[in-house]
Design a protein around this motif. Structure first.
Motif, short mmCIF file in Angstrom:
data_model
loop_
_atom_site.label_atom_id
_atom_site.label_comp_id
_atom_site.label_asym_id
_atom_site.label_seq_id
_atom_site.Cartn_x
_atom_site.Cartn_y
_atom_site.Cartn_z
N MET A 1 0.85 -1.15 0.00
CA MET A 1 0.00 0.00 0.00
C MET A 1 0.91 1.22 0.00
N VAL A 2 0.47 2.28 -0.66
CA VAL A 2 1.23 3.52 -0.66
C VAL A 2 0.46 4.60 0.10
N ALA A 3 1.18 5.47 0.77
CA ALA A 3 0.59 6.58 1.51
C ALA A 3 1.18 7.88 0.99
N SER A 13 7.61 12.63 8.90
CA SER A 13 8.52 11.48 9.04
C SER A 13 7.75 10.16 8.97
N ALA A 14 8.48 9.10 8.67
CA ALA A 14 7.89 7.75 8.66
C ALA A 14 7.35 7.41 10.04
N ASP A 15 8.00 7.88 11.10
CA ASP A 15 7.51 7.62 12.47
C ASP A 15 6.15 8.26 12.70
N PHE A 32 2.89 -3.75 10.64
CA PHE A 32 3.32 -3.13 9.38
C PHE A 32 4.63 -2.39 9.60
N SER A 33 5.24 -2.00 8.49
CA SER A 33 6.40 -1.11 8.53
C SER A 33 6.20 -0.01 7.50
N VAL A 34 6.80 1.14 7.74
CA VAL A 34 6.67 2.30 6.86
C VAL A 34 8.05 2.63 6.29
N LEU A 43 5.81 3.81 1.52
CA LEU A 43 5.35 2.47 1.20
C LEU A 43 5.03 1.79 2.53
N ILE A 44 3.83 1.23 2.64
CA ILE A 44 3.41 0.52 3.84
C ILE A 44 3.48 -0.97 3.53
N VAL A 45 4.26 -1.71 4.31
CA VAL A 45 4.41 -3.16 4.13
C VAL A 45 3.77 -3.84 5.34
N PHE A 46 2.80 -4.69 5.08
CA PHE A 46 2.09 -5.38 6.15
C PHE A 46 2.76 -6.69 6.51
N ALA A 47 2.64 -7.07 7.78
CA ALA A 47 3.28 -8.28 8.30
C ALA A 47 2.59 -9.55 7.83
N SER A 48 1.32 -9.45 7.46
CA SER A 48 0.59 -10.64 7.01
C SER A 48 -0.44 -10.27 5.95
N ARG A 49 -0.81 -11.26 5.19
CA ARG A 49 -1.85 -11.05 4.16
C ARG A 49 -3.19 -10.72 4.81
N GLU A 50 -3.47 -11.27 5.98
CA GLU A 50 -4.73 -11.01 6.67
C GLU A 50 -4.88 -9.52 7.01
#
Length: 72
Positions: A1-3, A13-15, A32-34, A43-50
């Motif tokens: 996902m993009v923000a 900041s990403a924080d 997630f991580s930013v 770019l938002i990366v999620f820890a799981s598909r759920e």
């Protein structure tokens, strides 16, 4: 996902993005991580598909001093 930062586009900041996502979308640390990402802002990366599937679709979130547009 993009923000993307919307409106006046202040420096954010990403924080700060991470903090807003935690409070607005009921996400927990580790969900997630930013990351800085061009040409989008983050770019938002999620820890799981759920988690990713739960947040499917576009979102607009207003925070203190900035707003985010989230999309796949």
């Amino acid at each position: 996902m993009v923000a993307s930062i919307t409106g006046m586009r202040p420096a954010v900041s990403a924080d700060k993005v991470s903090e807003l996502l935690h409070t607005s979308l009921a996400l927990r640390p580790g969900d997630f991580s930013v990351h800085l990402h061009h040409p989008e802002d983050f770019l938002i990366v999620f820890a799981s598909r759920e988690i990713k599937d739960r947040l499917a679709g576009d979102h607009f979130i207003s925070g203190p001093g900035f707003s985010l547009s989230l999309r796949r």
